[in-house]
Scaffold this motif. Sequence first.
Motif, PDB file in Angstrom:
ATOM      1  N   LYS A  67       0.847  -1.196   0.000  1.00 19.85           N
ATOM      2  CA  LYS A  67       0.000   0.000   0.000  1.00 19.85           C
ATOM      3  C   LYS A  67       0.875   1.236   0.000  1.00 19.85           C
ATOM      4  CE  LYS A  67      -4.386  -0.386   2.183  1.00 19.85           C
ATOM      5  NZ  LYS A  67      -5.166  -0.203   3.409  1.00 19.85           N
ATOM      6  N   PRO A  68       0.427   2.302  -0.649  1.00 21.20           N
ATOM      7  CA  PRO A  68       1.191   3.554  -0.580  1.00 21.20           C
ATOM      8  C   PRO A  68       1.341   4.005   0.878  1.00 21.20           C
ATOM      9  CG  PRO A  68      -0.522   3.699  -2.246  1.00 21.20           C
ATOM     10  CD  PRO A  68      -0.763   2.425  -1.479  1.00 21.20           C
ATOM     11  N   THR A  69       2.539   4.441   1.213  1.00 24.07           N
ATOM     12  CA  THR A  69       2.856   4.847   2.584  1.00 24.07           C
ATOM     13  C   THR A  69       3.681   6.120   2.554  1.00 24.07           C
ATOM     14  OG1 THR A  69       2.810   2.566   3.393  1.00 24.07           O
ATOM     15  CG2 THR A  69       4.074   4.127   4.685  1.00 24.07           C
ATOM     16  N   ASP A  70       3.366   7.040   3.458  1.00 23.67           N
ATOM     17  CA  ASP A  70       4.095   8.307   3.547  1.00 23.67           C
ATOM     18  C   ASP A  70       5.244   8.250   4.542  1.00 23.67           C
ATOM     19  OD1 ASP A  70       2.389   9.780   1.702  1.00 23.67           O
ATOM     20  OD2 ASP A  70       0.862   9.650   3.269  1.00 23.67           O
ATOM     21  N   VAL A  71       5.072   7.470   5.623  1.00 22.78           N
ATOM     22  CA  VAL A  71       6.088   7.399   6.679  1.00 22.78           C
ATOM     23  C   VAL A  71       6.106   5.992   7.271  1.00 22.78           C
ATOM     24  CG1 VAL A  71       6.814   8.282   8.941  1.00 22.78           C
ATOM     25  CG2 VAL A  71       5.776   9.826   7.291  1.00 22.78           C
ATOM     26  N   TYR A  72       7.315   5.477   7.479  1.00 26.34           N
ATOM     27  CA  TYR A  72       7.492   4.206   8.186  1.00 26.34           C
ATOM     28  C   TYR A  72       8.032   4.519   9.578  1.00 26.34           C
ATOM     29  CZ  TYR A  72       9.680  -0.095   9.763  1.00 26.34           C
ATOM     30  OH  TYR A  72      10.052  -1.176  10.518  1.00 26.34           O
ATOM     31  N   ILE A  73       7.407   3.943  10.608  1.00 29.18           N
ATOM     32  CA  ILE A  73       7.865   4.106  11.990  1.00 29.18           C
ATOM     33  C   ILE A  73       8.352   2.749  12.484  1.00 29.18           C
ATOM     34  CG2 ILE A  73       7.250   4.718  14.352  1.00 29.18           C
ATOM     35  CD1 ILE A  73       5.034   6.505  13.190  1.00 29.18           C
ATOM     36  N   ASP A  74       9.586   2.687  12.950  1.00 34.12           N
ATOM     37  CA  ASP A  74      10.166   1.433  13.411  1.00 34.12           C
ATOM     38  C   ASP A  74      10.245   1.380  14.932  1.00 34.12           C
ATOM     39  OD1 ASP A  74      11.988  -0.987  12.129  1.00 34.12           O
ATOM     40  OD2 ASP A  74      12.486  -0.478  14.201  1.00 34.12           O
ATOM     41  N   TYR A  75       9.550   0.412  15.499  1.00 36.16           N
ATOM     42  CA  TYR A  75       9.641   0.091  16.920  1.00 36.16           C
ATOM     43  C   TYR A  75       9.814  -1.415  17.020  1.00 36.16           C
ATOM     44  CZ  TYR A  75       9.153   3.997  20.077  1.00 36.16           C
ATOM     45  OH  TYR A  75       9.413   5.098  20.841  1.00 36.16           O
ATOM     46  N   THR A  76      10.932  -1.909  16.490  1.00 37.51           N
ATOM     47  CA  THR A  76      11.162  -3.344  16.447  1.00 37.51           C
ATOM     48  C   THR A  76      12.230  -3.760  17.449  1.00 37.51           C
ATOM     49  OG1 THR A  76      12.716  -3.089  14.592  1.00 37.51           O
ATOM     50  CG2 THR A  76      10.413  -3.552  14.036  1.00 37.51           C
ATOM     51  N   HIS A  77      13.390  -4.124  16.969  1.00 37.34           N
ATOM     52  CA  HIS A  77      14.473  -4.647  17.797  1.00 37.34           C
ATOM     53  C   HIS A  77      15.791  -4.113  17.233  1.00 37.34           C
ATOM     54  CE1 HIS A  77      17.305  -7.635  19.403  1.00 37.34           C
ATOM     55  NE2 HIS A  77      16.450  -7.704  20.403  1.00 37.34           N
ATOM     56  N   PRO A  78      16.783  -3.832  18.091  1.00 37.97           N
ATOM     57  CA  PRO A  78      18.059  -3.312  17.589  1.00 37.97           C
ATOM     58  C   PRO A  78      18.689  -4.165  16.493  1.00 37.97           C
ATOM     59  CG  PRO A  78      18.002  -3.135  19.975  1.00 37.97           C
ATOM     60  CD  PRO A  78      16.765  -3.907  19.560  1.00 37.97           C
ATOM     61  N   SER A  79      18.438  -5.458  16.499  1.00 31.68           N
ATOM     62  CA  SER A  79      19.033  -6.316  15.479  1.00 31.68           C
ATOM     63  C   SER A  79      18.343  -6.179  14.121  1.00 31.68           C
ATOM     64  CB  SER A  79      18.986  -7.777  15.927  1.00 31.68           C
ATOM     65  OG  SER A  79      17.641  -8.222  16.028  1.00 31.68           O
ATOM     66  N   ALA A  80      17.154  -5.596  14.100  1.00 34.59           N
ATOM     67  CA  ALA A  80      16.382  -5.496  12.857  1.00 34.59           C
ATOM     68  C   ALA A  80      16.236  -4.081  12.323  1.00 34.59           C
ATOM     69  CB  ALA A  80      14.991  -6.086  13.078  1.00 34.59           C
ATOM     70  N   VAL A  81      16.359  -3.095  13.192  1.00 40.58           N
ATOM     71  CA  VAL A  81      15.984  -1.729  12.812  1.00 40.58           C
ATOM     72  C   VAL A  81      16.821  -1.176  11.653  1.00 40.58           C
ATOM     73  CG1 VAL A  81      17.408  -0.629  14.585  1.00 40.58           C
ATOM     74  CG2 VAL A  81      15.456   0.577  13.657  1.00 40.58           C
ATOM     75  N   LYS A  82      18.109  -1.399  11.633  1.00 39.73           N
ATOM     76  CA  LYS A  82      18.941  -0.833  10.572  1.00 39.73           C
ATOM     77  C   LYS A  82      18.499  -1.337   9.200  1.00 39.73           C
ATOM     78  CE  LYS A  82      23.684  -0.241   8.955  1.00 39.73           C
ATOM     79  NZ  LYS A  82      25.096  -0.535   9.221  1.00 39.73           N
ATOM     80  N   ALA A  83      18.319  -2.632   9.058  1.00 41.95           N
ATOM     81  CA  ALA A  83      17.878  -3.192   7.775  1.00 41.95           C
ATOM     82  C   ALA A  83      16.485  -2.695   7.418  1.00 41.95           C
ATOM     83  CB  ALA A  83      17.901  -4.716   7.828  1.00 41.95           C
ATOM     84  N   ASN A  84      15.602  -2.587   8.414  1.00 41.04           N
ATOM     85  CA  ASN A  84      14.240  -2.098   8.158  1.00 41.04           C
ATOM     86  C   ASN A  84      14.251  -0.673   7.616  1.00 41.04           C
ATOM     87  OD1 ASN A  84      13.196  -4.495   9.127  1.00 41.04           O
ATOM     88  ND2 ASN A  84      12.630  -3.655  11.118  1.00 41.04           N
ATOM     89  N   VAL A  85      15.023   0.177   8.244  1.00 41.55           N
ATOM     90  CA  VAL A  85      15.076   1.583   7.835  1.00 41.55           C
ATOM     91  C   VAL A  85      15.724   1.724   6.458  1.00 41.55           C
ATOM     92  CG1 VAL A  85      16.092   3.837   8.399  1.00 41.55           C
ATOM     93  CG2 VAL A  85      14.940   2.492  10.167  1.00 41.55           C
TER      94      VAL A  85
END
Length: 106
Positions: A67-85
């Motif tokens: 789906k079209p998205t304007d902003v992604y907010i990450d509240y996951t885990h330190p081991s995942a956040v860098k790749a997610n962002v």
Amino acid sequence: MALRICIGGATGWTGSALVAGVLMADDLELSGAVAPKSAGRDIGEVLGRAALGVNVAASVALALKAKPTDVYIDYTHPSAVKANVLTALDLGVPAIIGTSGLSADD
């Protein structure tokens, strides 16, 4: 037009509170939710609410491509956040990091 938000870690303690906040705001829309263990289920039902029509994705890439998205907010885990962002940025979606515990290299 509402700002479309995708939340990584949407089923966690903080992520679920963010989902609730987005749902309460008139100028925000929940465009996606990421939580691998709940993938394929409606986020509303996962959080004990009525179905919202937003299925939980197993990855940030899948959620942002769905789906079209304007902003992604990450509240996951330190081991995942860098790749997610980095995934969000590669897909042209600005990211907000709420996850703590990142290293200086991250």
